[in-house]
Scaffold this active site. Structure first.
Site, short mmCIF file in Angstrom:
data_model
loop_
_atom_site.label_atom_id
_atom_site.label_comp_id
_atom_site.label_asym_id
_atom_site.label_seq_id
_atom_site.Cartn_x
_atom_site.Cartn_y
_atom_site.Cartn_z
N ALA A 1 -8.65 -36.82 -116.34
CA ALA A 1 -9.00 -35.42 -115.75
C ALA A 1 -8.98 -36.05 -114.26
O ALA A 1 -8.55 -35.09 -113.68
CB ALA A 1 -10.34 -34.88 -116.36
N LEU A 2 -9.78 -36.92 -113.89
CA LEU A 2 -9.73 -37.27 -112.51
C LEU A 2 -8.51 -37.38 -111.84
O LEU A 2 -8.11 -36.97 -110.72
CB LEU A 2 -10.67 -38.36 -112.15
CG LEU A 2 -12.21 -37.98 -112.32
CD1 LEU A 2 -13.16 -39.39 -111.97
CD2 LEU A 2 -12.58 -37.05 -111.22
N ASP B 1 -17.67 -51.31 -117.14
CA ASP B 1 -17.50 -50.37 -118.18
C ASP B 1 -16.67 -51.13 -119.49
O ASP B 1 -16.98 -50.68 -120.71
CB ASP B 1 -16.94 -49.10 -117.67
CG ASP B 1 -18.04 -48.22 -117.13
OD1 ASP B 1 -19.27 -48.51 -117.07
OD2 ASP B 1 -17.36 -47.20 -116.28
N GLY B 2 -15.72 -51.86 -119.02
CA GLY B 2 -14.90 -52.65 -120.12
C GLY B 2 -15.58 -53.40 -120.73
O GLY B 2 -15.44 -53.57 -122.03
N THR C 1 -12.58 -38.73 -118.77
CA THR C 1 -12.88 -38.79 -117.47
C THR C 1 -11.94 -39.16 -116.42
O THR C 1 -11.54 -38.27 -115.60
CB THR C 1 -14.53 -39.38 -117.01
OG1 THR C 1 -15.27 -38.97 -118.00
CG2 THR C 1 -14.86 -39.36 -115.63
N ALA C 2 -11.43 -40.34 -116.87
CA ALA C 2 -10.43 -41.07 -115.85
C ALA C 2 -9.04 -40.10 -115.87
O ALA C 2 -8.53 -39.98 -114.80
CB ALA C 2 -10.30 -42.58 -116.18
N ASN D 1 -13.60 -44.71 -125.94
CA ASN D 1 -12.75 -43.84 -124.79
C ASN D 1 -11.60 -43.09 -125.55
O ASN D 1 -11.68 -41.58 -125.41
CB ASN D 1 -12.43 -44.70 -123.63
CG ASN D 1 -13.28 -44.95 -122.56
OD1 ASN D 1 -14.46 -44.45 -122.89
ND2 ASN D 1 -13.03 -45.79 -121.59
N ASP D 2 -11.02 -43.76 -125.93
CA ASP D 2 -9.61 -43.11 -126.52
C ASP D 2 -8.93 -43.90 -127.29
O ASP D 2 -9.04 -45.15 -127.58
CB ASP D 2 -8.75 -42.63 -125.25
CG ASP D 2 -8.65 -43.95 -124.36
OD1 ASP D 2 -8.24 -45.11 -124.89
OD2 ASP D 2 -8.50 -43.69 -123.01
#
Length: 257
Positions: free
Chosen positions: A245-246, A127-128, A242-243, A201-202
């Site tokens: 929240a997990l 993903d990176g 996602t990360a 992502n952010d």
């Protein structure tokens, strides 16, 4: 944060089990909703045809994870396969570092060249690696295809073992488009933008010094929200949430939200 506005988008292509979506964004301090990014992928289950505005892929960019022997081997296998099936209609570009790693310097291309010329970019890595490609290609709306050679593979959802079959289906027009939100962030000084970036992502506002809090005024759509004193602030897209929240045992947002 400054005012939100609708902008262009970017596509990701990826194999689907049921319905799946993907997104891209950009980073900065003054963030606003901006372009999006599309993922493309071969269909699982019922097949249907999807085509880009040009009708077919003519120029394909290949991007591999730097420093990974596994990704390099997969990228070389993919290049060899594309050369075998190429009837003369395909132009292949390979990221400069990846081209050197697989011994194809004649195909070397910068991100700038790929952004200007590619109809689709195939990313081999985790993903990176996909996020890095999205940052460089989002502004030119180049669709992305992710082949997982990393660990988790939330977005790079084509497996290495299915890679060649999936790419054949992609070239045959059997894929779905999955468009995800991008953030566009700017750093402003004296009213002038000194930094601007897209993020998938952010966007993170972080402190420069250890052991100190930072204080910032937060606005949404130019409306004052509150003054925040904290270690920093993270503004995440549904994809990027996602990360976080997990890790906090919180809800996971669907990328379409």
């Amino acid at each position: 944060m400054n005012k939100k506005h609708a902008g262009p988008s970017q596509e990701f292509l990826s194999p689907l089990g049921g319905e799946s979506r993907a997104a891209a964004f950009s980073g900065g301090v003054n963030g606003h909703a901006g372009p999006s990014q599309e993922f493309l992928g071969p269909l699982g289950g019922e097949r249907r045809k999807a085509a880009l505005s040009g009708g077919a892929f003519r120029t394909i960019a290949l991007i591999g994870k730097d420093g990974s022997p596994e990704a390099t081997a997969a990228l070389l296998a993919l290049l060899q396969h594309l050369r075998r099936v190429n009837d003369g209609s395909l132009t292949l570009l390979v990221k400069t570092e990846s081209a050197a790693a697989i011994g194809a310097p004649e195909l070397a291309a910068s991100f700038e060249k790929m952004a200007a010329a590619a109809d689709v970019a195939i990313v081999v890595g985790g993903d990176g690696t996909l996020l890095n490609a999205a940052r460089h290609l989002a502004a030119r709306d180049v669709p992305l295809v992710g082949i997982n050679q990393g660990r988790l593979g939330f977005m790079t959802d084509i497996s290495r073992t299915d890679m060649l079959t999936a790419i054949d289906r992609l070239l045959a027009g059997e894929f779905t488009k999955d468009r995800r939100l991008l953030l566009e962030a700017q750093v402003l000084r004296a009213g002038e933008a000194v930094f601007q970036r897209f993020a998938l992502n952010d966007v993170v506002v972080n402190k420069g010094d250890l052991g100190r809090l930072i204080e910032m005024e937060v606005r949404v759509n130019d409306e004052f929200l509150y003054v925040l004193r904290a270690d920093g602030m993270i503004v995440a897209t549904p994809t990027g949430s996602t990360a976080y929240a997990l890790s906090a045992n919180g809800p996971i947002l669907h990328p379409a939200v």
